[in-house]
Write a protein that holds these residues in place. Sequence first.
Motif, PDB file in Angstrom:
ATOM      1  N   VAL A 183     -26.477  75.309 -37.586  1.00 43.42           N
ATOM      2  CA  VAL A 183     -27.892  74.929 -37.526  1.00 43.42           C
ATOM      3  C   VAL A 183     -28.472  75.404 -36.198  1.00 43.42           C
ATOM      4  O   VAL A 183     -27.993  75.024 -35.122  1.00 43.42           O
ATOM      5  N   ASP A 184     -29.493  76.240 -36.261  1.00 42.89           N
ATOM      6  CA  ASP A 184     -30.081  76.791 -35.046  1.00 42.89           C
ATOM      7  C   ASP A 184     -30.727  75.693 -34.213  1.00 42.89           C
ATOM      8  O   ASP A 184     -31.343  74.763 -34.744  1.00 42.89           O
ATOM      9  N   LEU A 185     -30.593  75.806 -32.892  1.00 41.63           N
ATOM     10  CA  LEU A 185     -31.147  74.799 -31.985  1.00 41.63           C
ATOM     11  C   LEU A 185     -32.659  74.698 -32.076  1.00 41.63           C
ATOM     12  O   LEU A 185     -33.242  73.670 -31.708  1.00 41.63           O
ATOM     13  N   SER A 186     -33.307  75.746 -32.562  1.00 44.62           N
ATOM     14  CA  SER A 186     -34.766  75.712 -32.682  1.00 44.62           C
ATOM     15  C   SER A 186     -35.228  74.626 -33.650  1.00 44.62           C
ATOM     16  O   SER A 186     -36.354  74.124 -33.537  1.00 44.62           O
ATOM     17  N   TYR A 187     -34.360  74.228 -34.577  1.00 45.41           N
ATOM     18  CA  TYR A 187     -34.715  73.157 -35.510  1.00 45.41           C
ATOM     19  C   TYR A 187     -34.743  71.788 -34.825  1.00 45.41           C
ATOM     20  O   TYR A 187     -35.304  70.835 -35.360  1.00 45.41           O
ATOM     21  N   PHE A 188     -34.130  71.702 -33.643  1.00 48.74           N
ATOM     22  CA  PHE A 188     -34.124  70.450 -32.896  1.00 48.74           C
ATOM     23  C   PHE A 188     -35.202  70.403 -31.812  1.00 48.74           C
ATOM     24  O   PHE A 188     -35.581  69.321 -31.370  1.00 48.74           O
ATOM     25  N   TYR A 189     -35.683  71.586 -31.399  1.00 48.42           N
ATOM     26  CA  TYR A 189     -36.571  71.606 -30.231  1.00 48.42           C
ATOM     27  C   TYR A 189     -37.846  72.433 -30.395  1.00 48.42           C
ATOM     28  O   TYR A 189     -38.777  72.266 -29.614  1.00 48.42           O
ATOM     29  N   LEU A 190     -37.899  73.326 -31.378  1.00 44.01           N
ATOM     30  CA  LEU A 190     -39.016  74.268 -31.425  1.00 44.01           C
ATOM     31  C   LEU A 190     -39.801  74.200 -32.732  1.00 44.01           C
ATOM     32  O   LEU A 190     -40.362  75.200 -33.175  1.00 44.01           O
ATOM     33  N   ARG A 192     -42.570  71.444 -35.163  1.00 42.38           N
ATOM     34  CA  ARG A 192     -43.559  70.388 -34.910  1.00 42.38           C
ATOM     35  C   ARG A 192     -42.949  68.989 -34.924  1.00 42.38           C
ATOM     36  O   ARG A 192     -43.376  68.115 -34.168  1.00 42.38           O
ATOM     37  N   ILE A 193     -41.967  68.778 -35.766  1.00 42.65           N
ATOM     38  CA  ILE A 193     -41.373  67.441 -35.829  1.00 42.65           C
ATOM     39  C   ILE A 193     -40.710  67.087 -34.506  1.00 42.65           C
ATOM     40  O   ILE A 193     -40.726  65.925 -34.076  1.00 42.65           O
ATOM     41  N   SER A 194     -40.144  68.087 -33.830  1.00 39.38           N
ATOM     42  CA  SER A 194     -39.501  67.828 -32.533  1.00 39.38           C
ATOM     43  C   SER A 194     -40.522  67.463 -31.462  1.00 39.38           C
ATOM     44  O   SER A 194     -40.191  66.783 -30.483  1.00 39.38           O
ATOM     45  N   GLN A 195     -41.770  67.920 -31.637  1.00 37.00           N
ATOM     46  CA  GLN A 195     -42.813  67.607 -30.662  1.00 37.00           C
ATOM     47  C   GLN A 195     -43.151  66.112 -30.636  1.00 37.00           C
ATOM     48  O   GLN A 195     -43.685  65.611 -29.651  1.00 37.00           O
ATOM     49  N   LEU A 196     -42.831  65.424 -31.731  1.00 34.18           N
ATOM     50  CA  LEU A 196     -43.122  63.991 -31.796  1.00 34.18           C
ATOM     51  C   LEU A 196     -42.169  63.171 -30.933  1.00 34.18           C
ATOM     52  O   LEU A 196     -42.449  62.015 -30.629  1.00 34.18           O
ATOM     53  N   LEU A 197     -41.044  63.771 -30.524  1.00 31.53           N
ATOM     54  CA  LEU A 197     -40.006  63.027 -29.821  1.00 31.53           C
ATOM     55  C   LEU A 197     -40.197  62.977 -28.318  1.00 31.53           C
ATOM     56  O   LEU A 197     -39.427  62.300 -27.629  1.00 31.53           O
ATOM     57  N   LEU A 198     -41.179  63.700 -27.790  1.00 31.80           N
ATOM     58  CA  LEU A 198     -41.357  63.709 -26.346  1.00 31.80           C
ATOM     59  C   LEU A 198     -42.831  63.552 -25.994  1.00 31.80           C
ATOM     60  O   LEU A 198     -43.723  63.864 -26.789  1.00 31.80           O
ATOM     61  N   HIS A 199     -43.063  63.064 -24.800  1.00 35.51           N
ATOM     62  CA  HIS A 199     -44.430  62.891 -24.331  1.00 35.51           C
ATOM     63  C   HIS A 199     -45.027  64.243 -23.976  1.00 35.51           C
ATOM     64  O   HIS A 199     -44.347  65.127 -23.452  1.00 35.51           O
ATOM     65  N   LYS A 200     -46.323  64.367 -24.253  1.00 38.56           N
ATOM     66  CA  LYS A 200     -47.011  65.638 -24.051  1.00 38.56           C
ATOM     67  C   LYS A 200     -48.247  65.425 -23.174  1.00 38.56           C
ATOM     68  O   LYS A 200     -48.824  64.335 -23.180  1.00 38.56           O
ATOM     69  N   LYS A 432     -47.210  78.116 -43.854  1.00 37.26           N
ATOM     70  CA  LYS A 432     -47.706  77.908 -45.217  1.00 37.26           C
ATOM     71  C   LYS A 432     -46.971  76.733 -45.849  1.00 37.26           C
ATOM     72  O   LYS A 432     -45.770  76.815 -46.119  1.00 37.26           O
ATOM     73  N   GLY A 433     -47.685  75.633 -46.060  1.00 39.10           N
ATOM     74  CA  GLY A 433     -47.080  74.474 -46.689  1.00 39.10           C
ATOM     75  C   GLY A 433     -46.727  73.384 -45.692  1.00 39.10           C
ATOM     76  O   GLY A 433     -46.421  73.651 -44.516  1.00 39.10           O
ATOM     77  N   PHE A 434     -46.743  72.152 -46.165  1.00 39.36           N
ATOM     78  CA  PHE A 434     -46.521  70.988 -45.309  1.00 39.36           C
ATOM     79  C   PHE A 434     -45.125  70.991 -44.698  1.00 39.36           C
ATOM     80  O   PHE A 434     -44.951  70.800 -43.483  1.00 39.36           O
ATOM     81  N   TRP A 438     -44.069  71.493 -40.551  1.00 39.71           N
ATOM     82  CA  TRP A 438     -43.457  70.457 -39.733  1.00 39.71           C
ATOM     83  C   TRP A 438     -42.008  70.734 -39.367  1.00 39.71           C
ATOM     84  O   TRP A 438     -41.545  70.330 -38.296  1.00 39.71           O
ATOM     85  N   PHE A 439     -41.290  71.426 -40.229  1.00 39.08           N
ATOM     86  CA  PHE A 439     -39.844  71.520 -40.014  1.00 39.08           C
ATOM     87  C   PHE A 439     -39.340  72.913 -39.645  1.00 39.08           C
ATOM     88  O   PHE A 439     -38.261  73.039 -39.064  1.00 39.08           O
ATOM     89  N   GLN A 440     -40.070  73.976 -39.988  1.00 36.08           N
ATOM     90  CA  GLN A 440     -39.619  75.315 -39.614  1.00 36.08           C
ATOM     91  C   GLN A 440     -39.966  75.593 -38.149  1.00 36.08           C
ATOM     92  O   GLN A 440     -41.055  75.244 -37.690  1.00 36.08           O
ATOM     93  N   PRO A 441     -39.050  76.225 -37.414  1.00 40.10           N
ATOM     94  CA  PRO A 441     -39.333  76.551 -36.010  1.00 40.10           C
ATOM     95  C   PRO A 441     -40.498  77.537 -35.887  1.00 40.10           C
ATOM     96  O   PRO A 441     -40.686  78.402 -36.750  1.00 40.10           O
TER      97      PRO A 441
END
Length: 451
Positions: A183-190, A192-200, A432-434, A438-441
């Motif tokens: 699993v590529d690390l970009s799925y954990f950090y890069l 949109r869903i990962s953006q919810l885990l940290l303050h911006k 393209k698509g919900f 949210w989940f694709q890097p």
Amino acid sequence: MAWPKSVTETYPSHHKVMEYIRSYECKFQLLKYIKLNSLVLGVEYLGATEGEIMSWEQWSGNGTAFGTGKDGGWRITVKDLKEVGNTQVFQVDFLILCIGRHSGTPNIPEFSANGPELFKGKILHSLDYSYMDNVAHFVKGKHVTIVGSGKSAFDIAAEVAKPCTIIYRTKHWLVHKSSIWGVDLSYFYLNRISQLLLHKPGEGFLRYMLATALSPLRWAISKVIETYFKWSIPLQKHGMVPDYSFSFAMSSCSIAMLPEGFYNRVDDGSIILKKSKAFNFSNDGIILQDRNETIKSDIVILATGFRGDQKLRDIFTANWCRKIAAGSPDTASPLYRECIHPRIPQLAIVGYSESLTNIYASERMANWVAHFLAGGFKLPSVTCMEKSVAEWAKYKNIYNGKYFRRSCISTVNIWLNDLLCQDIGCNPKRKKGFLAEWFQPYGPADYAGLH
């Protein structure tokens, strides 16, 4: 321009990157617009005085790229490196600095006593090393010591191992691949869903509460990734497990790719790792102060980074620009949208902030600046820009820690890109698509043809 099909790896070698840049230049015939063998001696703002500029409520007087048009602009003094004594002066309406951080002004350690003057061998910085054509001949039969623990230090050690010794103070996350269990690390950090885990920066109350509530999940993800790399790389065996989390490494740009087979060379003795908080020189090598140990050396290579802040200051001739351009010892360079200093008119700085892929981040900023120059939008008031800069500074102090001067935006790259897209009037949601959104890097291809 797309990469050639022959380049299949996620992280191409520097030779392939250079070849891509050359092909890009050829396709668009850029060389005729580039003046090579030139050294910029200094840049100076013409027009309004410092007092007038500081009193402006709008950047450049009216919030536009070229200001009020009353004698404003920049004088650039350039030295021709091929023709002795030939100095030229150019005057431009708008100046873009793309001088980067990792070149030009080396970061050289300071010594109160027993410094480099005692050493009888050769001392050079990684910058000097990068210019060498015949490294094998230079290091042949020599005892080589490398000072540093970042990407450059490990790359140089892998290239010159004869054996050689690395002296390091801080352990960093240098990993052998960009995925865990496939699993590529970009799925954990890069994504949109990962953006919810940290303050911006400027996130608002609801996003703040959500990031706070999800912080245990962010911690757990970091621990899982750390466990994988400690299992797959012999970090514990060699005492190279960093003292900070993997998530911090990602958010502070303190992560890099490990040279292939690096720890195999440590195991066979080709590369020797020595930790030391401080060192000084002797006639024939380096003395590790806290280990009371001498490392015999003929060549010492300082892979100790660069003073990007000093390089940025030094390019300005006016003291008032030098004082504010790169921030203070406690703050990063105060750039709105990581491009515009609220108090320096008719100037943009592109590529100064870091990310996991600097070309990707710089391209987005360059696109934003191009739209600004074309009159696509106006900047907000100086007060609003400075408020935004303060919010980003707060983020950097939290997530970049002692590395705040890097202005690392890696894990908030999507957040910044959204703001840049909103400014130029295009849709920041590029998938393209919900589920994909949210989940694709996110990556450079998502912003192709941005208008």
